[in-house]
Enzyme design. Structure first.
Site, mmCIF file in Angstrom:
data_model
loop_
_atom_site.group_PDB
_atom_site.id
_atom_site.type_symbol
_atom_site.label_atom_id
_atom_site.label_comp_id
_atom_site.label_asym_id
_atom_site.label_seq_id
_atom_site.Cartn_x
_atom_site.Cartn_y
_atom_site.Cartn_z
ATOM 1 N N ASP A 266 54.667 59.858 60.091
ATOM 2 C CA ASP A 266 54.282 60.377 58.403
ATOM 3 C C ASP A 266 55.968 60.622 58.228
ATOM 4 O O ASP A 266 56.858 59.354 57.678
ATOM 5 C CB ASP A 266 54.498 61.672 59.202
ATOM 6 C CG ASP A 266 54.147 63.063 59.041
ATOM 7 O OD1 ASP A 266 53.345 63.100 57.217
ATOM 8 O OD2 ASP A 266 53.230 63.557 59.774
HETATM 9 C C1 NOJ Z 1 53.934 65.293 56.259
HETATM 10 C C2 NOJ Z 1 52.393 65.592 56.804
HETATM 11 O O1 NOJ Z 1 52.664 65.995 58.325
HETATM 12 C C3 NOJ Z 1 50.921 64.915 56.811
HETATM 13 O O2 NOJ Z 1 49.545 65.295 57.389
HETATM 14 C C4 NOJ Z 1 50.238 64.055 55.848
HETATM 15 O O3 NOJ Z 1 49.963 63.053 55.927
HETATM 16 C C5 NOJ Z 1 52.130 63.477 55.243
HETATM 17 N N1 NOJ Z 1 53.466 64.517 55.105
HETATM 18 C C6 NOJ Z 1 51.264 63.189 53.599
HETATM 19 O O4 NOJ Z 1 51.613 63.806 52.475
#
Ligand code: NOJ
Length: 723
Positions: A266
């Site tokens: 993430d």
């Molecule tokens: C953080 C989020 O937790 C995740 O769900 C998302 O896909 C990513 N950012 C990318 O935007």
């Protein structure tokens, strides 16, 4: 020496890996943001130089064929090895056309629709040059304080498995190379929902059994469905951050499940390992993640800057880097990116698709609405109405209808409730007054709205949360109506009551709200979640009776915050609640029962269940039990009923939940019509994890319960004998 990271004969990928320098390899393990920041700061303002140098192989948040192709040209034509870029984006519930948010879509209890919307979203995303969707989110969420429940399928693991499977199929279509397919990313692995006190990014400390019984199954299903990628969550599980969780990532996901796809971190989660307190510097952080099996570093720059040092210090081996590069390049190959890097976005989406997709969003939107209450025949609205009073801060709020993850959604084109009602009721006068601000201390300008009460035949009150009050980093401690909405609603209810006017509440939110007072006093209450581009038309369809509501809540609605976490799959107590006995499992000030059980949802029909039978009565593990129930529509309007099948193993070596969802089906019946619903229950679905967490099938009696929601008193029951 030629490296064969994937084994077997030397392939295009092996040849490439052999030709790569270390920075080029690390570039393939790096994902950075393009121009479109969604959830964090930008690291590379302009990624062109890094792409040209071969030190950036993957991007997120670049949208649009022109933008993507321009960068792809740099990668293909100007970088030394010409490796195509992988472009990821959050495609959570539609792309340009927004369907209802995932929690709302789950309310349909319709896997074919879940698959279809993913398919449509994939097609739109591909037209924008995207090749990877950071979806589906399949985290089981049982604490509505946590804002991210809206992104997924609710509280039940079995349901989450069905959702997970449907979404992976829809995004990937069984052929990743197709120009309308994207690589799905099942996220956030795993057990992200039970963050401490419902607070985003906090620690999780739950039993290994709960991890395996509740939180891992949707990911196992995604893997079985062929998901291309998995994203570990931000949190730590009992002190071990998921981004560095060797036991769950490398051992369980890779070794046990055999997942050979890509693990993508993430956003800056590898950098976060330092703040978690398990790494002293970026090299250590990068080594922890790589050793756990994370292939792509999203937005930390940790692999690029940290892995060279980690290699020197012996924290990782080059072979591990090669393996990760191999997985990333294999995915690019499976996506057809080497054969035609411009396939996605090559042809503009035909404008003709827009109409059908909007029509789909409208029909799904209407079916996602959960009618929580409908008394005094408040709905559907009578044809004879002359004037409708439309009030509340969400009545004319098109921009809110897409929910917290509109991503690339075309927000200007969303339909507000006001617009929807105006077009659905051309013969009726719709008078509008917001009356109160959506949040904050916004002054209550109730007078206009209160005056309206006397002038109209019925009042439709649109209340709830602002879109950004749920989703990532949007946790709440009080789950009531924000701002001064309650004050306003009470004034309207009082005035309407005095005038004998009916009040219908349309509740928009990213979670179940704690509003027992509202439910008690309004004539009708409908959970509308956030319904996407066609929200207003969908709402109007249900209000007018053009569509008979059929949504069912995939989350339990608490009466008060003190009941949280609340969900139907609780285990029995040795001292079950008994109002006549204080030393039982209960509260002093509130009942144990929720305001609305999982699966609750009214229709314009009235259904009676009878004649539940299960055959055979005795079953071995490999057999399937046929469960039949008769359903009669005693109402005066046609409607669709949802039938749930639960099991309860009363005596097992490890106590089983009081109800376990094992099936659902739908039946559409005309007034007075009766039909039979067949639910097939493979006996193997009654397996569970024994004392040592291995799968067991225990002989004995299992209760089979069937009915309209997870409220035991409303379920018919029979039993089967497992042999
Ligand atoms: C953080 C989020 O937790 C995740 O769900 C998302 O896909 C990513 N950012 C990318 O935007």
């Amino acid at each position: 020496m030629a490296v064969r990271a994937g084994g077997g004969k030397v392939s295009r990928i092996d040849t490439l890996i052999n030709a790569m320098t270390l920075p080029e390899k690390l570039g393939q393990l790096t994902m950075a943001s393009g121009s479109y920041a969604l959830t964090g700061p930008l690291h590379f303002a302009d990624p062109s130089d890094a792409i040209r140098a071969g030190t950036l192989g993957n991007l997120l948040n670049v949208v649009g064929a022109t933008e993507v192709h321009a960068l792809q040209h740099i990668a293909i034509e100007e970088s030394r090895l010409g490796v195509p870029l992988l472009i990821g984006f959050d495609v959570l519930h539609g792309h340009r056309t927004l369907f209802p948010v995932p929690l709302a879509e789950t309310s349909l209890f319709d896997p074919a629709i879940w698959e279809l919307t993913a398919r449509e979203a994939a097609a739109e995303a591909c037209a924008d040059g995207i090749s990877m969707a950071f979806a589906p989110m399949v985290d089981v969420a049982r604490d509505p304080r946590w804002g991210r429940g809206i992104e997924g399928p609710g509280e039940d693991p079995w349901l989450a498995q069905r959702f997970s499977q449907a979404k992976v199929r829809g995004f990937q279509s069984g052929n990743l190379a197709a120009g309308t397919s994207v690589a799905a990313v099942a996220k956030h692995y795993c057990a992200y929902g039970p963050v401490m006190a419902g607070r985003e990014y906090a620690s999780v400390d739950i039993s290994e059994r709960t991890v395996h019984e509740v939180h891992l199954p949707p990911f196992a299903t995604a893997v079985a469905a062929g998901v291309a990628a998995i994203m570990p969550a931000f949190h730590d599980l009992a002190g071990v951050p998921m981004t560095a969780h060797v036991a769950l990532l490398r051992q369980w996901l890779r070794d046990h499940l055999g997942f050979d796809g890509v693990v993508v971190s993430d956003y800056n989660a590898i950098g976060g390992l330092i703040l978690h307190g398990v790494a002293a510097d970026l090299s250590e952080a990068a080594a922890l993640a790589l050793n756990a099996g994370v292939d792509i570093d999203m937005m930390a720059g940790a692999y690029l800057s940290g892995l060279p040092g980690a290699l020197e210090r012996g924290l990782v081996q080059l072979a591990q880097i090669n393996t990760a590069v191999y997985r990333v390049l294999t995915l690019k190959e499976r996506l057809g990116l080497f054969d035609d890097p411009y396939r996605r976005g090559a042809t503009k989406e035909a404008a003709a698709m827009l109409g059908p997709r909007r029509a789909l969003a409208r029909s799904i939107g209407a079916r996602a609405i959960v009618m929580l209450k409908n008394e005094r025949a408040a709905l559907p609205l009578a044809q004879s109405l002359r004037r409708v009073g439309l009030m509340g801060p969400l009545a004319d709020a098109a921009e809110q209808m897409g929910g917290p993850w509109p991503a690339a959604g075309n927000t200007e084109a969303h339909v507000s409730v006001l617009a929807g009602l105006l077009s659905a009721l051309p013969q009726t006068e719709v008078r509008h007054a917001a009356g109160v601000a959506l949040g904050g201390d916004g002054a209550v300008d109730a007078q206009g709205a209160l005056d309206l009460c006397a002038q109209v035949d019925v009042i439709v009150l649109c209340l709830g949360e602002a879109a950004l009050m749920s989703g990532e980093a949007a946790c709440r401690t009080h789950l009531g109506l924000p701002g001064r909405q309650r004050e306003f609603a009470e004034a309207v209810l009082e005035r309407a009551g005095a005038l004998g006017k009916r009040v219908i509440v349309m509740l928009f939110s990213g979670r179940p709200l704690v509003v027992p007072w509202l439910v008690e006093r309004a004539d009708a209450v409908l959970a509308c979640w956030f319904l996407g581009s066609e929200a207003g038309n969908a709402v109007a369809d249900v209000l007018t009776g053009r569509v008979s509501p059929s949504g069912r809540t995939p989350v339990t609605w608490p009466r008060c915050e003190g009941q949280i976490p609340i969900f139907f799959g609780q285990r029995p107590s040795g001292r079950p609640a008994n109002p006549a006995d204080s030393f039982t499992s209960r509260y002093l000030e509130a009942p144990n029962e929720p305001l609305f059980a999982f699966g609750h949802g009214l229709t314009y029909g009235s259904f009676v269940f009878s004649n539940l039978r299960a055959t055979p009565r005795c079953a071995r593990r490999e057999e399937t039990i046929d469960v039949h129930v008769d359903v009669l529509n005693e109402g005066t309007l046609a409607a669709e009923e949802t039938v749930f099948l639960f099991a309860h193993d009363r005596v097992a070596s490890v106590a089983r939940p009081l109800l376990e969802l094992r099936g659902f089906a739908k039946i559409f019946l005309q007034p007075g019509e009766q039909g039979t619903v067949n639910l097939r229950l493979p006996a193997a679905e009654l397996c569970f994890l024994g004392g040592d967490l291995t799968v067991v099938f225990e002989p004995g009696e299992v209760e089979i319960l069937v009915g309209p929601c997870a409220e035991r008193a409303r379920l018919l029951h029979t039993s089967v004998q497992l042999l």
